[in-house]
Design an enzyme around this catalytic site. Structure first.
Site, PDB file in Angstrom:
ATOM      1  N   SER B  14       0.826  -1.206   0.000  1.00  0.00           N
ATOM      2  CA  SER B  14       0.000   0.000   0.000  1.00  0.00           C
ATOM      3  C   SER B  14       0.862   1.259   0.000  1.00  0.00           C
ATOM      4  CB  SER B  14      -0.907   0.030   1.235  1.00  0.00           C
ATOM      5  OG  SER B  14      -1.740  -1.091   1.262  1.00  0.00           O
ATOM      6  N   ARG B  37       0.972   7.679   5.874  1.00  0.00           N
ATOM      7  CA  ARG B  37       0.089   6.916   6.760  1.00  0.00           C
ATOM      8  C   ARG B  37      -1.319   7.508   6.782  1.00  0.00           C
ATOM      9  NH1 ARG B  37       0.552   2.626   9.552  1.00  0.00           N
ATOM     10  NH2 ARG B  37       2.767   2.578   9.087  1.00  0.00           N
ATOM     11  N   HIS B  40      -2.923   6.418   3.618  1.00  0.00           N
ATOM     12  CA  HIS B  40      -3.204   4.988   3.772  1.00  0.00           C
ATOM     13  C   HIS B  40      -4.511   4.763   4.539  1.00  0.00           C
ATOM     14  CE1 HIS B  40      -2.472   1.110   6.053  1.00  0.00           C
ATOM     15  NE2 HIS B  40      -2.357   0.711   4.819  1.00  0.00           N
TER      16      HIS B  40
END
Lengths: 207, 207
Positions: B14, B37, B40
């Site tokens: 990812s 992050r 994500h």
């Protein structure tokens, strides 16, 4: 500083703004409650285009909620976002097994995600109402278990988020002939999944 | 069905996809860990443009985390999204008071949000590390308490989401000369706030 301090006023005003800004749409009143609550949770109007509500899915969800049920969530975040007072009024409860020690042990031994091991336990428990906000692997696994005739799933919220498998997991689950609400593509998430559950509960009970 | 079943592989893949798709940027390595992050967690590349990381904010956050601290979160969802193993390795803990009965009672009596009453309790407890994913009113209230010299706040994650007061609450907190990471505009949320905390912790400890 001058700012609105009453929670219900804040929510009411937010929903008004969302209604004004979201533009033309073909949602009926109940669908709109779901769409608006998801936009309220994300501040992202893209959800107007990617939330898929299957025909009769809302009826089925409400009918399960009204008889009192166990809602399975794939993350503790989704679990934590579900309104506990509404849940209690409905005589329902919500569970998540990803932090369950036995589940963690099984996942480790078999080299699978905890989400997958957790869904197997939920299926064994006979859960009918499933909520996915994070784990594509759990949604894939649920589909397998449904096809094997092992699951009693009657309603699914499929909103895994992410870049690996999320979109595909939702495409796969949509191939099943089951009442469901999904978020298509990469987006979704635990907050979105919880918002959909809350929108459904608020159609039946006051908060 | 063929799908990746190993959690760390999924996350690694990812992050690679996010790196490929996010295009040119001026983030340094640590800033990039935070931005990636958050993307994500949301599948929303818009966060590349709206996450504001103040100079030295990361240094200050890591320094507080390293000495062991109590992290205050404005929602149980943000609390639940913070990695508990990383927290434990750092000898830190995380708390949220919005479900605290005493706090609920005070909020009711004074006609303010539970988030506001909760922040007052956190300030009384001497919390240094604050995380906001939902409640603009709490962030406004924290600013007031800081200006009154009552708060020991040393680092703030300001990521309230929403249509009423969220953007303004972040503009207001940014006027303070304090290390902070904010999400500008309407977006943010508990998942985003927790993702930022986790990104910071993962700079110091393995999961």
């Amino acid at each position: 500083m001058d700012y609105i301090k009453i929670p219900m006023d804040i929510e009411k005003k937010s929903f008004e703004i969302i209604g004004e800004e979201m533009g033309p749409h073909d949602f009926n009143e109940r669908q709109l409650q779901i769409i608006k609550r998801v936009i309220h949770t994300t501040a992202d109007f893209d959800y107007k285009n990617i939330v898929y509500i299957r025909e009769k899915a809302i009826d089925e969800a409400l009918s399960i909620l009204k008889k009192g049920t166990t809602i399975y969530t794939d993350t503790n975040m989704a679990l934590s976002g579900i309104n506990k007072r509404a849940l209690k009024k409905l005589n329902c409860n919500a569970v998540c097994y990803v932090s369950n020690e036995e589940v963690a042990k099984i996942a480790m031994e078999r080299g699978i995600t905890r989400s997958m091991a957790a869904i197997e336990k939920a299926v064994e428990d006979g859960v009918e109402f499933f909520v996915f906000g994070n784990a594509p692997t759990a949604l894939f696994r649920l589909k397998e278990l449904i096809l094997e005739g092992k699951s009693k799933a009657k309603f699914i919220i499929g909103a895994p988020i992410g870049f690996v498998g999320a979109a595909e997991s939702k495409e796969e689950i949509e191939k099943l002939d089951l009442p469901m609400i999904t978020v298509r593509g990469r987006k979704g998430g635990s907050s979105v999944a919880a918002a959909i559950v809350n929108a459904l509960m608020y159609m039946i009970v006051e908060r």
